[in-house]
Design a protein around this motif. Sequence first.
Motif, PDB file in Angstrom:
ATOM      1  N   UNK A 234      10.622   4.189   6.209  1.00  0.00           N
ATOM      2  CA  UNK A 234       9.824   3.955   5.010  1.00  0.00           C
ATOM      3  C   UNK A 234       9.101   2.611   5.082  1.00  0.00           C
ATOM      4  N   UNK A 235       9.790   1.614   5.613  1.00  0.00           N
ATOM      5  CA  UNK A 235       9.214   0.277   5.661  1.00  0.00           C
ATOM      6  C   UNK A 235       8.212   0.124   6.803  1.00  0.00           C
TER       7      UNK A 235
ATOM      8  N   UNK B   9       2.740   4.508   4.807  1.00  0.00           N
ATOM      9  CA  UNK B   9       1.653   5.388   4.385  1.00  0.00           C
ATOM     10  C   UNK B   9       1.596   6.714   5.142  1.00  0.00           C
ATOM     11  N   UNK B  10       2.649   7.022   5.889  1.00  0.00           N
ATOM     12  CA  UNK B  10       2.631   8.233   6.705  1.00  0.00           C
ATOM     13  C   UNK B  10       3.993   8.923   6.627  1.00  0.00           C
ATOM     14  N   UNK B  11       4.110   9.885   5.726  1.00  0.00           N
ATOM     15  CA  UNK B  11       5.393  10.572   5.525  1.00  0.00           C
ATOM     16  C   UNK B  11       5.784  11.371   6.766  1.00  0.00           C
ATOM     17  N   UNK B  12       4.799  11.952   7.444  1.00  0.00           N
ATOM     18  CA  UNK B  12       5.105  12.709   8.655  1.00  0.00           C
ATOM     19  C   UNK B  12       5.733  11.831   9.724  1.00  0.00           C
TER      20      UNK B  12
ATOM     21  N   UNK C  49      16.256   6.305  -1.700  1.00  0.00           N
ATOM     22  CA  UNK C  49      15.323   5.979  -0.628  1.00  0.00           C
ATOM     23  C   UNK C  49      14.838   7.274   0.013  1.00  0.00           C
ATOM     24  N   UNK C  50      14.216   7.165   1.157  1.00  0.00           N
ATOM     25  CA  UNK C  50      13.597   8.307   1.827  1.00  0.00           C
ATOM     26  C   UNK C  50      14.545   9.492   1.988  1.00  0.00           C
ATOM     27  N   UNK C  51      15.815   9.234   2.255  1.00  0.00           N
ATOM     28  CA  UNK C  51      16.763  10.308   2.563  1.00  0.00           C
ATOM     29  C   UNK C  51      17.607  10.741   1.377  1.00  0.00           C
ATOM     30  N   UNK C  52      17.331  10.223   0.187  1.00  0.00           N
ATOM     31  CA  UNK C  52      18.178  10.525  -0.960  1.00  0.00           C
ATOM     32  C   UNK C  52      17.993  11.936  -1.501  1.00  0.00           C
TER      33      UNK C  52
END
Length: 241
Positions: free
Chosen positions: A26-27, A31-34, A186-189
């Motif tokens: 994430x950090x 700007x790129x979820x993929x 966070x991203x994996x929650x």
Amino acid sequence: MRRLAAEFLGTGMLVTVVVGSGIAAQRLSPNDVGLQLLENSLVTALGLAVLILLVGPVSGAHLNPAVSLADWVLSRRRAGGLSSTDLGAYVAAQITGGVAGTLLASVMFDVAPTLSTTPRATAGQLVGEVVATAGLVLLVFALARTTTTAVTAAAVGAYIGAAYWFTSSTSFANPAVTVARIFTDTFSGIAPASAMPFILAQLVGAAVGVALLLVLYPTADRTAARAVVPIRPDTTPQEHS
């Protein structure tokens, strides 16, 4: 106790790998979820393979209540595998280890532990969890029949890495990991309201995986006690208790 310590440590480190790499992704790629998913899945695949090699000779490296439950079910048909007492102890160690892993990742990345607000339990994602867990259980117990520890570790890691992408749920495929990921926003929650449907889907997937296993490999219950990794034969029965 050594086996439970191994399951606690292994599951805890697995969650640390998942959550920690998700925060880092994430950090690094805000700007790129993929790209975030690619980073998270690659690190998880590699980390899982290493952890199987690390704790497998002690506990079998289940690191997953769905795998332990499948082991217990298959063991009812023949001697060996987890007893009912072992199953409860393994699941408790896996869940508590997973939550500890989330807390460790939060501390390392200076993120305050908090409940996730990410909803995930759409119909498609629940189907994805059934597929992901069924495939994992089928793979684990099919590999127990024929392969070496190194091949098992690589194959299971590769499957989870791939399932991040081919399932809509990003392949949690693990009730302990699901519970642990409630505690990170966070991203994996995963939001608490989504966790129970995910776990139910994983249990359905585990049942499907066992059914497919017995169709494809009718004698697979003979080797169920060797999943995920055979416990070293030089460990005495007293040390297994």
